[in-house]
Design a protein around this motif. Structure first.
Motif, mmCIF file in Angstrom:
data_model
loop_
_atom_site.group_PDB
_atom_site.id
_atom_site.type_symbol
_atom_site.label_atom_id
_atom_site.label_comp_id
_atom_site.label_asym_id
_atom_site.label_seq_id
_atom_site.Cartn_x
_atom_site.Cartn_y
_atom_site.Cartn_z
ATOM 1 N N PRO A 146 -7.344 -30.139 -50.267
ATOM 2 C CA PRO A 146 -7.913 -30.044 -51.584
ATOM 3 C C PRO A 146 -9.410 -30.354 -51.624
ATOM 4 O O PRO A 146 -9.856 -31.099 -52.467
ATOM 5 N N GLN B 242 -10.612 -26.810 -46.045
ATOM 6 C CA GLN B 242 -9.355 -27.395 -46.488
ATOM 7 C C GLN B 242 -9.190 -27.459 -47.995
ATOM 8 O O GLN B 242 -10.121 -27.724 -48.726
ATOM 9 N N PHE C 67 -16.384 -28.490 -45.706
ATOM 10 C CA PHE C 67 -15.098 -29.014 -46.162
ATOM 11 C C PHE C 67 -13.995 -28.725 -45.153
ATOM 12 O O PHE C 67 -12.824 -28.926 -45.457
ATOM 13 N N ALA C 68 -14.358 -28.222 -43.981
ATOM 14 C CA ALA C 68 -13.393 -27.861 -42.947
ATOM 15 C C ALA C 68 -12.353 -26.878 -43.483
ATOM 16 O O ALA C 68 -11.213 -26.854 -43.031
ATOM 17 N N ARG D 195 -20.853 -34.875 -47.147
ATOM 18 C CA ARG D 195 -19.706 -35.308 -46.343
ATOM 19 C C ARG D 195 -20.227 -35.755 -44.981
ATOM 20 O O ARG D 195 -20.920 -36.754 -44.929
ATOM 21 N N ASP D 196 -19.956 -34.987 -43.914
ATOM 22 C CA ASP D 196 -20.407 -35.406 -42.593
ATOM 23 C C ASP D 196 -21.402 -34.436 -41.995
ATOM 24 O O ASP D 196 -21.615 -34.431 -40.794
ATOM 25 N N ALA E 297 -14.063 -45.454 -45.204
ATOM 26 C CA ALA E 297 -14.490 -44.063 -45.352
ATOM 27 C C ALA E 297 -14.358 -43.567 -46.790
ATOM 28 O O ALA E 297 -14.872 -42.526 -47.135
ATOM 29 N N LYS F 155 -19.466 -35.973 -51.557
ATOM 30 C CA LYS F 155 -20.313 -37.160 -51.526
ATOM 31 C C LYS F 155 -21.590 -36.839 -50.773
ATOM 32 O O LYS F 155 -21.575 -36.122 -49.779
ATOM 33 N N VAL G 230 -11.194 -37.720 -48.324
ATOM 34 C CA VAL G 230 -11.749 -38.142 -47.044
ATOM 35 C C VAL G 230 -11.197 -37.326 -45.898
ATOM 36 O O VAL G 230 -11.393 -37.655 -44.747
ATOM 37 N N ILE G 231 -10.521 -36.215 -46.244
ATOM 38 C CA ILE G 231 -9.936 -35.400 -45.173
ATOM 39 C C ILE G 231 -11.013 -34.988 -44.180
ATOM 40 O O ILE G 231 -12.119 -34.642 -44.553
ATOM 41 N N GLY G 232 -10.652 -35.064 -42.927
ATOM 42 C CA GLY G 232 -11.584 -34.597 -41.915
ATOM 43 C C GLY G 232 -12.558 -35.669 -41.461
ATOM 44 O O GLY G 232 -13.399 -35.436 -40.617
ATOM 45 N N GLU G 233 -12.446 -36.878 -42.028
ATOM 46 C CA GLU G 233 -13.370 -37.926 -41.592
ATOM 47 C C GLU G 233 -12.693 -38.797 -40.543
ATOM 48 O O GLU G 233 -11.485 -39.001 -40.559
ATOM 49 N N GLN G 234 -13.522 -39.374 -39.693
ATOM 50 C CA GLN G 234 -12.975 -40.338 -38.763
ATOM 51 C C GLN G 234 -12.699 -41.602 -39.567
ATOM 52 O O GLN G 234 -13.586 -42.187 -40.139
#
Lengths: 442, 406
Positions: free
Chosen positions: A233, A231, A228-229, A175-176, B258, A103, B68-72
């Motif tokens: 999937p 990871q 993606f850390a 993402r973040d 999220a 995203k 959403v893995i890794g998100e707060q």
């Protein structure tokens, strides 16, 4: 003489307008159907990197292990094998690719995040595949560490997010993570999206998705994994040969997910690379990391062929359209025959006045050719109509369906060839019309 | 009898027009071959688009949300499902995907050595309530009970762990022909599974191949994880499915901000999209079929009118010798019938050959004989229609023509 025959042919066409129109139309319909489907098949089986696709190769290994051992090289590689081969730098250029959804949003724009595809790759991707740039360019090879935050974006995304302005230096949120745009591509539409096709051979012709637009965001593999850390999937995998992939890092997962592409500019280099690949597989097998030492090194076009990229429906339509053209041709032969034999009297007179068989034959062929030319014009218009219809279809390759120059000339060549071929038998029959018999009936 | 007695002279007359007759027979044969196979393909597509996947399609909606893995995030998958279930109009909700939507395909084995895969099957996996959300019809055994489901958080992948699974009748018959599949253990690439129930149908895709209906379903209990992917809801009222789905998406977004909701669609929409390009292709082939018929009719009538013109004197003579208009009309109709019959016989052979080629190259099914029969009838009718005009013109030739030269 040719001019005279052309004049005769024109007169004859004018004399029986209905029959002539029917023949031209039947031929035009056949040519139209045939050329529409052939054009689509031609475009879809074309060379996605014109110029140097012959220097691009796709190395394959078989990193699978029990419990899900497969018996041929996999389409993609696990992280370690891919990295080993890539960092060996044994080819002129080498790149890695893996595509993933992500995203993306522009921080502070207030717009909701957009779901887009990101391609994890390396800086060689752009020069290897002739990717055109509008602004900026690829990231530097030194920017490939895990903490680099650089991306290249597609012209489509640039249009959407920045209204087409020069966005180099601006930042995006993937993402973040905030990433900096270093390059904006000019419109680029490889067909198929050759670098990321797999399992095409086992898709029973359902390969339409290979013709989707390329990704909107390109970032270094290390950056992507960091974002993606690492990871699963986060990145879709092609194949895992052991359980427990969930939660594990992509770097150690027993999964094939990265594809390697190399550029090898001479046969000697191809040979050397194939040897290098074999050596690597044997070494890994000795180390116990592989079960099999199979390798495969296919050129880009071989890889497309192997994956049977042209969708089954497209190929089938092309075959059916050729059968249809054949029927139209037989039809034309029949109609030409009646046309020429109807004029037996006229031909008899010409022969009696000294025209040779060859002259009658040529005259008939000129007329057939004229019909073919007219049919070609009709066929060209119908091909344009047919391609327009393909563009209205809900298929991934719809936007590609345009008549290119070779196929434009092909339309007329095919029409002319078809009508001349169809004209041979009737013209032969016409030239054998016995003189005396015809004169008697007059 | 009159008709039969005419056949002999017609055949004799045709013998002096060999080229033209051969061309016509060839054209009709080719038309029949292409026509039969095209109709078969188009009809197959239409039929396929009506095959059910075996789930309650009219009631199912899907929300695809991005990982959403890794998100707060304060959301959990269990919380998400509870929020979905609380939406008015939703009867069931589950994490997982419906048929026709990227269903994973895996080989299935009968023993843990995994040497010889018996078949390829579709694997539907998801959270508790997946089978009820899909609305599967259990015909043998029982549906999953909550106490037998493995818990995702504590799932042990030890060698003797067995997933309880549902499999389709078709897969059960393939794996254990004539035997009872209930309670048997089977193996996919990763895990062992024990069959607890048999469902009537569950098709992962609708391609027309028999293994479409080879499917397996397994569920696990989700809890505090936060997973992205597909969330399915089942609405009580099919008519209100779109509204309920939008309400459900809003509820999911609220429960778990999220999530990025990628796509929102109902099963009928998914189905329409799945068949869109096939049906578009079918329409194009249909257009080709129509044009093909017109072209063939054109060829038949063109040649017939040539013959009529060529035989004006002979027709006049026959009329002068006492033949009625009906006799002349029938002459050309019978002649056409004979030629088309020849074409149809050869065409059956061509159609079969073309079908073999298509079966080999494009996995088309075997062309049933009734298509050939239907094609033959269609071509006979087409031939009679095409010859009618020229034949009527022939019948109108006055006897006096016989007395003139030409």
């Amino acid at each position: 003489m040719f001019g005279y025959y052309l004049d005769l042919a024109l007169r004859s066409l004018r004399r029986s307008k209905t029959l002539a129109t029917m023949m031209v139309m039947a031929l035009a319909v056949g040519i139209g159907a045939s050329m529409t489907t052939l054009t689509v098949a031609h475009l879809l089986s074309g060379d996605p990197v014109p110029g140097h696709s012959a220097t691009l190769y796709h190395p394959q290994l078989n990193p699978t292990m029990p419990p899900r051992l497969v018996h041929e090289p996999t389409s993609a590689m696990d992280y370690r094998s891919a990295m080993d081969l890539w960092s060996a730098h044994r080819a002129d250029r080498q790149t890695l690719v893996a595509s993933s959804p992500v995203k993306v949003r522009v921080e502070g724009s207030g717009e909701p995040p957009l779901p887009r595809q990101v391609l994890l790759t390396t800086s060689d991707f752009f020069p290897m595949f002739d990717v055109p740039f509008r602004y900026g360019g690829p990231w530097a090879p030194t920017d490939e560490g895990p903490h680099a935050r650089v991306v290249v974006i597609s012209s489509t995304l640039n249009e959407q997010l920045f209204g087409g302005a020069n966005s180099v230096g601006r930042s995006l949120r993937l993402r973040d993570s905030d990433v900096r745009i270093v390059g904006v591509m000019a419109p680029w539409r490889p067909a198929p999206r050759f670098y990321d096709i797999w399992q095409g051979r086992y898709r029973h012709g359902n390969t339409e998705s290979f013709y989707n637009d390329p990704e909107d965001i390109y970032t270094p593999v290390a950056t992507g994994l960091d974002i993606f850390a690492g990871q699963v999937p986060g990145v879709p995998v092609h194949f895992c040969w052991d359980m427990g992939a969930d939660g594990k890092s992509m770097q150690t997962a027993p999964c094939a997910w990265l594809s390697l592409w190399v550029q090898l500019s001479s046969p000697a280099k191809v040979h050397n690379y194939a040897e290098f690949l074999k050596g690597y597989a044997q070494q890994q097998k000795r180390l116990g990391r592989y079960t099999s030492d199979q390798t495969r090194l296919q050129s880009l076009m071989q890889w497309l062929e192997w994956n049977r990229v042209v969708p089954g429906t497209v190929r089938m339509q092309a075959w059916m359209a050729q059968a249809f053209l054949l029927i139209c041709l037989v039809n034309t032969v029949g109609l030409l025959l009646t046309r020429f034999l109807r004029r037996s009297g006229e031909i008899g007179v010409r022969r009696a006045m000294g025209a040779s068989r060859r002259a009658v034959f040529t005259q008939c062929l000129v007329e057939a050719g004229l019909i073919g030319l007219l049919g070609g014009v009709g066929g060209w218009l119908l091909t344009l109509l047919g391609l327009w219809m393909v563009r209205q279809q809900p298929v991934a390759y719809a936007d590609l369906a345009h008549l290119d120059l070779p196929m434009f000339f092909g339309t007329f060549a095919m029409s002319l060839a078809a009508s001349l071929l169809a004209g041979v038998l009737p013209a032969l029959r016409a030239s054998r019309v016995p003189i005396g018999f015809q004169l008697k009936t007059l | 009898m009159r008709t039969f007695r005419q056949i002999q002279p017609i055949l004799a007359a045709l013998r002096s027009h060999k080229t033209a007759v051969i061309l016509l027979v060839l054209e009709i044969a080719l038309t029949m071959a292409v026509l039969g196979n095209l109709v078969f393909i188009v009809y197959g597509t239409i039929q396929r688009s009506h095959v059910s996947t075996g789930v309650a399609e009219s009631q199912i909606g899907l929300i695809q949300s991005i990982t959403v893995i890794g998100e707060q995030s304060q959301g959990t998958t269990a919380g998400d499902l509870a929020a979905l279930r609380n939406v008015p109009g939703v009867t069931h909700a589950a994490y997982g995907g419906p048929p026709l939507w990227y269903v994973e395909r895996d080989p299935v084995f009968l023993d843990p050595s995994r040497q010889h895969p018996v078949a390829q099957m579709y694997e539907f996996q998801g959270s508790q309530d997946l089978s009820r959300t899909l609305g599967l019809h259990i015909v043998e055994g029982h549906d999953f009970s909550d106490d037998e489901l493995p818990v995702l958080a504590k799932m042990s992948m030890s060698k003797d762990f067995q997933f309880p699974v549902l499999i389709t009748r078709a897969l059960a018959d393939r794996l254990y022909p004539g035997g009872n599949a209930l309670g048997r253990v089977l193996y996919d690439g990763n895990a062992a599974s024990r069959v607890v129930g048999i469902v009537d149908h569950l098709r992962g895709e609708i391609t027309g191949r028999p293994d479409d209906d080879y499917s397996m379903v397994y569920e696990y209990v989700v809890g505090a994880q936060n997973m992205g992917g597909g969330f399915m809801i089942r609405a009580s009222d099919p008519a209100r499915l779109p509204q309920v789905l939008h309400a459900a998406a809003a509820a999911l977004q609220k429960a778990d901000p999220a999530h990025v909701q990628n796509k929102l669609f109902t099963m009928p929409e998914l189905r329409a999209k799945y068949f869109r390009s096939d049906l578009a292709t079918g329409r194009m082939l249909l257009a080709i079929i129509l044009i093909l018929l017109v072209v063939t009719a054109l060829g038949v009538s063109g040649l017939a009118s040539f013959w009529v013109q060529q035989r004006r004197r002979q027709i006049g003579m026959r009329r002068a010798l006492g033949a009625t208009r009906g006799d002349i009309l029938r002459y050309f109709q019978i002649e056409n019938f004979l030629i088309v019959t020849g074409g149809v016989l050869l065409g059956a052979l061509f159609a079969y050959a073309l079908n073999l080629f298509l079966m080999h190259r494009f996995e088309l099914a075997h062309l049933p004989a009734n298509y050939l029969l239907a094609g033959a009838v269609a071509l006979w009718l087409l031939g009679q229609l095409a010859v009618l005009g020229p034949a009527l013109r022939a019948a109108a030739v006055p006897p006096v023509v016989a007395t003139r030269s030409v």
